[in-house]
Design a protein around this motif. Sequence first.
Motif: not given
Length: 162
Positions: A13, A137, A139, A149
Amino acid sequence: MSRYFTQLDDVWPAGLGRRLGAMLYDGFLVLAIWVAISALHVLVVRKLLGLPAEAVGQGNWQVFTLRMLMLGSAFLFFAFFWCRGGMTLGMQAWRLRVQGQDGAPISLRQAMIRFAVGTLSFLVFGLGYLWVLFDGQRRSWSDMVSGSQVVVLPKAVKGSGS
């Protein structure tokens, strides 16, 4: 460039720093597009509509049409790159890719949602992007709402020929 990224185990990520770097780069590109659109808008107002120079930019209709052209061009810029290969020019420089959970490029619907939520995130002092710092995560609001994503791609191996 592959439209479908299959090496999902090789990505991670994207953090806030890389995202901001890509946003700055893409911001300059969008600004250049806006300069061209503004020049064309002035040309149309002056030459096709025949308004004098002092009347350019006056009136709600001129302001509204220019703002809609700017908003539409920004969306088309991002949607084209996001849906085509998942990477704007700024994202390519920072090795970022926006994709679905399965590695596929996002749909036009997802791009519309990302753009709308991203604009809202920017308007509330970047809170939607700062959310990356607090989400486990990494995000942003755009990622969560659109079901997509932003990932960092691995460096290309030198001498691989691909």
